[in-house]
Design a protein around this motif. Structure first.
Motif, short mmCIF file in Angstrom:
data_model
loop_
_atom_site.label_atom_id
_atom_site.label_comp_id
_atom_site.label_asym_id
_atom_site.label_seq_id
_atom_site.Cartn_x
_atom_site.Cartn_y
_atom_site.Cartn_z
N LEU A 1 -5.04 1.68 -8.61
CA LEU A 1 -5.73 0.48 -8.15
C LEU A 1 -6.73 0.00 -9.20
O LEU A 1 -6.82 -1.20 -9.49
CB LEU A 1 -6.44 0.75 -6.83
CG LEU A 1 -7.26 -0.41 -6.25
CD1 LEU A 1 -6.37 -1.61 -5.95
CD2 LEU A 1 -8.01 0.04 -4.99
N PHE B 1 -3.61 6.94 -6.19
CA PHE B 1 -3.67 5.59 -5.62
C PHE B 1 -4.85 4.82 -6.20
O PHE B 1 -4.71 3.67 -6.65
CB PHE B 1 -3.79 5.66 -4.10
CG PHE B 1 -3.84 4.32 -3.41
CD1 PHE B 1 -2.69 3.74 -2.92
CD2 PHE B 1 -5.06 3.66 -3.25
CE1 PHE B 1 -2.74 2.50 -2.28
CE2 PHE B 1 -5.11 2.42 -2.62
CZ PHE B 1 -3.94 1.84 -2.13
N VAL C 1 -8.00 -5.12 3.61
CA VAL C 1 -6.91 -4.26 4.05
C VAL C 1 -6.35 -4.82 5.35
O VAL C 1 -7.11 -5.16 6.26
CB VAL C 1 -7.38 -2.81 4.28
CG1 VAL C 1 -6.22 -1.93 4.73
CG2 VAL C 1 -8.02 -2.24 3.02
N LEU D 1 -11.02 2.63 1.18
CA LEU D 1 -10.91 1.19 0.95
C LEU D 1 -11.99 0.40 1.69
O LEU D 1 -12.36 -0.69 1.26
CB LEU D 1 -9.53 0.69 1.34
CG LEU D 1 -8.38 1.09 0.40
CD1 LEU D 1 -7.03 0.71 0.99
CD2 LEU D 1 -8.55 0.46 -0.99
N VAL E 1 -4.73 -5.26 0.20
CA VAL E 1 -3.82 -4.13 0.32
C VAL E 1 -3.18 -4.19 1.71
O VAL E 1 -3.89 -4.24 2.72
CB VAL E 1 -4.55 -2.78 0.13
CG1 VAL E 1 -3.55 -1.62 0.19
CG2 VAL E 1 -5.30 -2.76 -1.21
N GLY F 1 0.79 -1.23 0.00
CA GLY F 1 0.00 0.00 0.00
C GLY F 1 0.82 1.28 0.00
O GLY F 1 0.57 2.19 -0.79
N PHE G 1 -0.49 -2.51 4.50
CA PHE G 1 0.24 -1.32 4.92
C PHE G 1 1.20 -1.69 6.05
O PHE G 1 0.93 -2.59 6.86
CB PHE G 1 -0.71 -0.23 5.41
CG PHE G 1 -1.53 0.40 4.33
CD1 PHE G 1 -1.02 1.45 3.58
CD2 PHE G 1 -2.82 -0.04 4.07
CE1 PHE G 1 -1.78 2.05 2.57
CE2 PHE G 1 -3.59 0.54 3.08
CZ PHE G 1 -3.06 1.59 2.33
#
Length: 342
Positions: free
Chosen positions: A61, A57, A136, A129, A75, A30, A77
């Motif tokens: 995507l 972003f 995520v 998201l 995704v 991410g 992070f």
């Protein structure tokens, strides 16, 4: 590039007459995707707020989703304190990060202003998201590299299933297998085993040794002084022909280049090299047992929904405008196929 992708997708579906497609997982780093857009898209809204990272972003995507046609998107992070474990081993790790400006334009008066914009846009991305049929994940004290490495090993269960890792970070190349492919957005290229061999003259599994010996400027990790690409393969031709470990490199050094200055430097820096290898080895992700159990449970969660009204409401609030053309059509056309059917 397009032909290469079509070939990959054809191979995935080859000899299959089932209506259900083999799983294709798109694993996105991410922050890597965000920073790439933040640094190159100089876009502001009517309030003067920078929106390049945010809008870029989601534009990226959407393009990636249409291109790869995944059956699931995850995704990942970096978690809070994600570099702590590696910094405990090598304090200099990533010491060159966050000290220079990311953008090449003069939109921000100082680095603090730029950092605020980065933080605000990342937080907003995560809010967006939650409205998409996208998973995520972030874990405290764990880097995205480790989670993605773990996912890429766990998710593809059959030869037909594939995991596409999306990142410009070359560390992921060590994970490439017949089932794991790395897509590097900067080059717009898919790194399969054959492409890694073609570009680096070694199998993906040896890429970590390549980086250990050559160093990694992006993470402030030095290599062996005086060792270049040509001399590396001249001294260690086995990198091109055998699957090696760090201990193998030491054995080869002792046996074949004992009188060479490079061997003396390897011995002098042995602890540093061992530590570098350890922190770059994604085959052993720096995750606790609890972390892995959390990710295992996360994988099993399958209910995904699409909330276009909520997405579009935020899109209008942030005044992202033309960064995504016809967002109403874009959101449904891109993500509807990923919604969990009830």
């Amino acid at each position: 590039m397009k032909k290469d992708l079509l070939k990959l997708l054809d191979n995935i579906q080859e000899n299959s007459e089932e209506t259900t497609q083999p799983a294709r997982y798109m694993l996105i780093d991410g922050l890597n995707l965000f920073f790439r857009n933040f640094s190159v898209i100089n876009a502001v809204n009517s309030n003067g707020a920078h929106i390049g990272g945010l809008g870029g972003f989601f534009r990226s995507l959407g393009a990636l989703t249409r291109q790869m046609q995944p059956t699931q998107i995850i995704v990942v992070f970096d978690g809070v304190g994600s570099s702590t474990n590696r910094k405990n081993i090598i304090p200099e790790y990533k010491s060159n990060r966050n000290i220079t400006r990311v953008t090449k334009h003069e939109l921000f008066d100082n680095i603090e202003e730029e950092d605020d914009a980065k933080y605000n846009q990342i937080v907003r991305i995560i809010e967006y998201l939650t409205t998409l049929p996208v998973k995520v994940i972030t874990l405290p004290n764990v880097e995205a590299d480790d989670v993605i490495a773990y996912l890429s090993e766990k998710l593809p269960q059959t030869p037909e299933e594939k995991a596409f890792i999306v990142s410009s970070d070359k560390d992921y190349l060590q994970l490439v297998t017949d089932q794991v492919i790395v897509y590097r957005p900067v080059e717009k290229e898919f790194y399969t085993k054959d492409i890694v061999r073609e570009k680096f003259n070694l199998d993906p599994g040896n890429f970590i040794l390549y980086k250990t010996l050559m160093g990694d400027a992006s993470d402030a990790l030095p290599g062996i002084k005086g060792l270049g690409v040509k001399s590396l393969f001249k001294l260690f031709p086995e990198l091109s022909t055998h699957d090696l470990t760090f201990e193998d490199i030491l054995d080869i050094s002792e046996e074949k280049i004992e009188q060479h200055v490079i061997y003396a430097r390897i011995l002098h820096d042995i602890e540093m090299l061992e530590n570098k290898y350890k922190i770059m080895d994604l085959s052993n992700p720096m995750m606790t047992l609890d972390d892995k159990e959390y990710v295992d449970a996360f994988i099993k969660h399958t209910e995904l929904e699409l909330h276009p009204k909520e997405f579009l409401k935020m899109y209008e609030e942030d005044q992202i405008g033309g960064l995504i053309r016809n967002p109403e059509f874009w959101i449904k056309d891109t993500f509807q196929s990923l919604v969990t059917l009830k």
